[in-house]
Design a protein around this motif. Sequence first.
Motif, PDB file in Angstrom:
ATOM      1  N   LYS A  70       0.706  -1.074  -0.050  1.00 41.88           N
ATOM      2  CA  LYS A  70      -0.035  -0.015   0.018  1.00 41.88           C
ATOM      3  C   LYS A  70       0.972   0.995  -0.070  1.00 41.88           C
ATOM      4  O   LYS A  70       0.410   2.213  -0.720  1.00 41.88           O
ATOM      5  CB  LYS A  70      -1.038   0.052   1.242  1.00 41.88           C
ATOM      6  CG  LYS A  70      -1.864   1.244   1.243  1.00 41.88           C
ATOM      7  CD  LYS A  70      -2.729   1.050   2.464  1.00 41.88           C
ATOM      8  CE  LYS A  70      -3.686   2.310   2.590  1.00 41.88           C
ATOM      9  NZ  LYS A  70      -4.469   2.225   3.871  1.00 41.88           N
ATOM     10  N   TYR A  71       1.953   1.463   0.661  1.00 37.45           N
ATOM     11  CA  TYR A  71       2.928   2.308   0.727  1.00 37.45           C
ATOM     12  C   TYR A  71       4.249   2.294   0.235  1.00 37.45           C
ATOM     13  O   TYR A  71       4.977   3.069   0.439  1.00 37.45           O
ATOM     14  CB  TYR A  71       3.085   2.709   2.312  1.00 37.45           C
ATOM     15  CG  TYR A  71       1.937   3.135   3.143  1.00 37.45           C
ATOM     16  CD1 TYR A  71       1.211   4.185   2.902  1.00 37.45           C
ATOM     17  CD2 TYR A  71       1.398   2.029   4.080  1.00 37.45           C
ATOM     18  CE1 TYR A  71       0.090   4.466   3.702  1.00 37.45           C
ATOM     19  CE2 TYR A  71       0.063   2.125   4.787  1.00 37.45           C
ATOM     20  CZ  TYR A  71      -0.556   3.644   4.580  1.00 37.45           C
ATOM     21  OH  TYR A  71      -1.634   3.966   5.100  1.00 37.45           O
ATOM     22  N   LEU A  74       6.110   5.434  -1.136  1.00 31.71           N
ATOM     23  CA  LEU A  74       6.842   6.153  -0.482  1.00 31.71           C
ATOM     24  C   LEU A  74       8.206   5.902  -0.472  1.00 31.71           C
ATOM     25  O   LEU A  74       9.018   6.604   0.410  1.00 31.71           O
ATOM     26  CB  LEU A  74       6.082   6.348   0.982  1.00 31.71           C
ATOM     27  CG  LEU A  74       4.573   6.600   1.051  1.00 31.71           C
ATOM     28  CD1 LEU A  74       4.172   6.369   2.416  1.00 31.71           C
ATOM     29  CD2 LEU A  74       4.545   8.151   0.652  1.00 31.71           C
TER      30      LEU A  74
END
Length: 92
Positions: A70-71, A74
Amino acid sequence: MSKMTNLTVKGQVTIPKDVRDALGLRAGEPVEIDWRGGEEAVIRKGSLGIEERKRRREAMRARIDSAAEKYRHLRTGQSTDDYMADFREPLP
């Protein structure tokens, strides 16, 4: 040690924090209740079987992998210190 607590309308009882800490009880873990007859019962920390521990470990791994995906956007490849140094640079 004797402690008092109340029974909810759903039949639930909150085990006081100091008792949970002393027994090493954590949310989601089994608790064994041994009814001694009459008006006495004993609460003890339950044990998880090998299969249940494996299932929980796999479920935790799936949640970690899901969060990592999901991240994923980043990730920068920088160390935390380098990232924070760039982030804190004053604007021109």
